[in-house]
Design an enzyme around this catalytic site. Structure first.
Site, PDB file in Angstrom:
ATOM      1  N   GLU A  16      51.672  22.563  17.502  1.00  0.00           N
ATOM      2  CA  GLU A  16      52.242  21.778  16.414  1.00  0.00           C
ATOM      3  C   GLU A  16      52.879  22.655  15.334  1.00  0.00           C
ATOM      4  OE1 GLU A  16      49.658  17.703  16.437  1.00  0.00           O
ATOM      5  OE2 GLU A  16      48.709  19.422  15.461  1.00  0.00           O
ATOM      6  N   TYR A  60      45.765  12.387 -10.413  1.00  0.00           N
ATOM      7  CA  TYR A  60      45.676  13.619  -9.628  1.00  0.00           C
ATOM      8  C   TYR A  60      46.430  13.494  -8.308  1.00  0.00           C
ATOM      9  CZ  TYR A  60      42.098  13.866 -13.135  1.00  0.00           C
ATOM     10  OH  TYR A  60      41.455  13.807 -14.341  1.00  0.00           O
TER      11      TYR A  60
END
Length: 219
Positions: free
Chosen positions: A80, A126
């Site tokens: 990947e 966040y």
């Protein structure tokens, strides 16, 4: 002297990749041999090897590749690796990329009816600051190079994507930034699933604009 410094930086990144891999395993975010971590360095990039457990990485065996994809040292890289290369080639500022099959983010990737522009809403400041919008990419068979092409379309404008029925890929200016972002993404996915049947107060546009102005958030 520059050669020594370059070699020292590469070794530091090899150790950092190994440490982050162990942390992900301890957090339950990297089961089996899933997930891969990379970092940009002088002359190319470091990539975790194929079929490697992130919890038991040998720094010396981490793959070193040049920008033509040639293996310079270490074991063969994960299949990947094109996911990581797509971010590096599209985001000049990217210094680290992480792909995981972490439980909560992967669970979200299997849900129907997601907003494909951002799978997760702006639940916390966040998440907005460290991740930003999280577009959903279609399902691809593992190892399909078309995944890299799909990521490349989004990478100039987004630092993270979610692969359908698979998991997240996150880029950061540094490896540490990528680590913090993907951990924040996983926590936000957990919150999203906990709150899924509830009415959620998400951040409104004025609150998001404040994060843009003060912290440079991209949403």
């Amino acid at each position: 002297m520059s050669h020594i410094n370059t070699h020292s930086e590469e070794n530091r990144l090899r150790e950092e990749i190994s440490e982050i891999g162990r942390a992900f395993r301890q957090l339950g975010m990297a089961p089996g041999t899933s997930g891969n971590i990379s970092a940009k360095c002088e002359g190319g990039w470091l990539m975790t090897p194929t079929n490697a457990s992130l919890g038991a990485l040998d720094p010396a065996e981490i793959s070193m590749l040049d920008w033509d994809g040639n293996l310079l040292s270490g074991k063969p890289p994960t299949k990947e690796s094109f996911l990581h290369r797509a971010f590096y080639e599209s985001r000049e500022e990217a210094g680290g990329v992480i792909h995981l099959h972490s439980t909560y983010a992967s669970a979200v990737s299997c849900l129907r009816g997601l907003d494909e522009r951002s799978c997760l809403p702006p639940i916390t400041p966040y998440f907005v600051m460290r991740v930003g919008r999280l577009p959903l990419l279609p399902y691809f068979q593992p190892g399909d190079p078309a995944m890299g092409a799909a990521v490349r379309e989004y990478a100039p404008d987004y630092s993270a994507v979610l692969l359908a029925n698979h998991g997240p890929v996150v880029a950061g200016k540094t490896l540490e930034a990528a680590r913090n972002a993907i951990e924040e993404l996983e926590e936000t996915a957990r919150l999203f699933l906990l709150l899924k049947d509830q009415q959620i107060n998400t951040l409104d546009e004025s609150q998001i604009e404040g994060l843009r102005q003060q912290f440079g958030a991209r949403w």
